[in-house]
Structure formats: C-alpha cells, structure tokens
Scaffold this motif. Structure first.
Motif, PDB file in Angstrom:
ATOM      1  N   SER A  14       0.830  -1.203   0.000  1.00 57.22           N
ATOM      2  CA  SER A  14       0.000   0.000   0.000  1.00 57.22           C
ATOM      3  C   SER A  14       0.868   1.257   0.000  1.00 57.22           C
ATOM      4  O   SER A  14       0.608   2.212  -0.743  1.00 57.22           O
ATOM      5  N   ASN A  15       1.909   1.241   0.822  1.00 58.36           N
ATOM      6  CA  ASN A  15       2.796   2.397   0.927  1.00 58.36           C
ATOM      7  C   ASN A  15       3.448   2.733  -0.410  1.00 58.36           C
ATOM      8  O   ASN A  15       3.435   3.886  -0.855  1.00 58.36           O
ATOM      9  N   GLN A  16       3.997   1.724  -1.063  1.00 57.33           N
ATOM     10  CA  GLN A  16       4.696   1.965  -2.328  1.00 57.33           C
ATOM     11  C   GLN A  16       3.724   2.248  -3.472  1.00 57.33           C
ATOM     12  O   GLN A  16       4.028   3.045  -4.365  1.00 57.33           O
ATOM     13  N   THR A  17       2.565   1.617  -3.456  1.00 52.41           N
ATOM     14  CA  THR A  17       1.556   1.907  -4.476  1.00 52.41           C
ATOM     15  C   THR A  17       1.071   3.342  -4.344  1.00 52.41           C
ATOM     16  O   THR A  17       0.847   4.039  -5.341  1.00 52.41           O
ATOM     17  N   GLY A  18       0.896   3.785  -3.087  1.00 49.11           N
ATOM     18  CA  GLY A  18       0.490   5.165  -2.867  1.00 49.11           C
ATOM     19  C   GLY A  18       1.508   6.148  -3.412  1.00 49.11           C
ATOM     20  O   GLY A  18       1.155   7.157  -4.035  1.00 49.11           O
TER      21      GLY A  18
END
Length: 299
Positions: free
Chosen positions: A39-43
C-alpha cells in the motif's frame, strides 16, 4: 514517512501503549505487513502520477493533510494540556515529518521510486547499526555502503541532486525515529505524533493554496494525491497498529527491509521505471545488510 507508522519506531518496532506481541508471526500478521508495504509503495507511485500537474510539493501537501486527519482521529491530542517541554520535540517532529516527505517525493520525481526509497531506507538502517556494539555489524555497514556506492556511482545519466534528496530523506527518517522516541516518552499514546502531523499540515496549508492557485489540479491529479495520502499514510499507520500487537519486533523490522524491493517492483510494473543489474545489486546489498543484522541479533 514513508510507510512507518507515526506511533512506532521503525526497525525497533516499539509502540507506546500497545500490548506485547506474541512470539509467532501468524498469517494475519504476514498479510498485514505485506499489505502495508504494498500500500505504501503503491500510494507513492500513484502520487507520482500527479507530479506533472501539481508537482511533488502539491502531492506532499495533500499527503500531510490526510496524515493529520487520520492521526488526529486516532490520537485525539489534548493540545491545551501540552507544556513547553512537550511542545518543542513535537514542533521539531513536524518539521522533520514534512521535510522527509518532501525530499522523498522530489527524489522519486528525479530518480524513480525504487532508488529513492532505497536511499531513504539508509536512515533507519543507520540507526539500527549505530545502536549495536557487535563487530559483525561493521561488516553489515560495509555491505550497505557498497550498495550505496553502487547506486551512486558516476555515470552520464546520474542525477546527483535527486540522490542527494534521497539521502536527505534518510537523514530525516533517522531524526524522525529519534524524535518519536522523545515524543513518546513525554506524551502518552499517539497524541504527540498526532499533534506533529497537525502542525506539519498547517505548515503545508499555504503551500497547498499557492500550488492550487498556480496549477489548478485536475480531478485525476487530485484523486492521485489523495490516494497517495490514504495508501501511504492512513493504511500503513493503521496496519502497523494492528501488526505491532501481533508480530515480534525483529520480524516487523525484517519485513520492513523488503520495502526497497517492493518500491523497485512497483516502480517497474506500475510506472515503467526499469532498473539495471547494478541498481538491483545495490538495492539487494542494502536490504541484505538490514536483514542479516536483524537475523543475527541476540535480542
């Protein structure tokens, strides 16, 4: 911060006011850590799609607003009860929080997601290695240093300003960890982190207004910026609160070391940012240094 929860200290995995995790890493804990990292990297990747319209500064401003909203809802800080001794580390944390995200997102814009996140990861890695007195950790530090040299080696396409911003984000993340410990010692629960996020959001309020006036965001750009805030701030924060109650600190820190790899993969698959073998080797060296340090720890 990238994916680290504002109420936790990366790599040490400590969280104030939380019960002790069990010694086993269950399926739910693994799934939550994987989801948080992804989620962090996709964000961050989605946020970069808004760079052509509102720039990294605009995206970071929106992210600060989202982080403040989430942390205020969770931490519920009683600001009127803070004294001067509590306020000064909160204000410093707010400045570091904003600088960390701004330098990281500007680095992403210049050198790509994988390289920027890897360089930023040197911050918590440095804190972890500096906290030990084992000779073997000197070897791990040399491995990480070799990875940095590989990533920052002279070449015609090298963007040293972008890489320098990645290192600034690393220094800010290290400061963020140390300040979070001070804030956690002086202010109960997540109140201090919530207050710092709120102050940081206020600092970016005029910036966001100027960006919106000069570069009116499209609906798509605004949506990407909000998604970056939710996926890179709200989701990781809540996931960390869940994880740290169920996963031992070494396992949590070990899984955090995978984030540079996740960032490189998301950048490659989602943004078409391909890395050469040397870049992958550099990322691997830095990840391996952290993983080996945790796996060989006697804690």
């Amino acid at each position: 911060m990238p994916g680290a929860s504002a109420a936790t200290t990366p790599l040490t995995g400590t969280s104030h006011g939380t019960p002790q995790p069990s010694s086993r890493v269950g399926l739910a804990g693994v799934a939550t850590m994987a989801g948080s990292g992804l989620s962090n990297q996709t964000g961050a990747a989605l946020g970069s799609l808004a760079f052509p319209v509102i720039g990294p500064v605009g995206v970071v401003a929106v992210r600060q607003y989202v982080a403040a909203a989430v942390l205020f809802a969770v931490g519920r800080p009683r600001l009127r009860e803070f004294n001067r001794r509590q306020w000064w580390p909160v204000l410093l944390l707010a400045v570091v929080f904003g600088t960390m995200n701004l330098s990281l997102y500007t680095a992403i814009d210049r050198v790509g997601l994988g390289l920027a996140v890897t360089l930023e990861f040197l911050g918590p890695l440095s804190i972890a290695l500096a906290a030990t007195r084992r000779r073997v950790d000197v070897c791990y530090a040399l491995i990480a240093a070799a990875g940095v040299v590989t990533l920052m080696r002279p070449r015609p396409s090298a963007d040293y300003l972008g890489m320098g911003l990645g290192l600034l984000a690393a220094a800010c993340w290290a400061s963020y960890i140390l300040l979070n410990r001070t804030v956690g010692d002086r202010i109960p629960g997540a109140q201090g982190s919530a207050a710092a996020a709120g102050v940081s959001a206020l600092m970016f309020l005029p910036v966001g207004i100027v960006v919106a006036v000069r570069h009116p965001p499209t609906l798509t750009a605004a949506g990407c910026a909000v998604a970056a805030g939710v996926l890179s701030s709200a989701v990781p924060y809540l996931a960390d609160l869940f994880t740290l109650r169920r996963v031992p600190a070494p396992a949590f820190g070990l899984f955090m070391s995978v984030n540079p790899v996740l960032a490189a993969l998301v950048g490659w698959i989602g943004l078409g940012q391909r890395l050469g073998w040397a870049e992958w080797a550099g990322i691997g060296a830095i990840v391996a240094a952290n993983a080996l340090s945790i796996l060989t720890s006697r804690d």
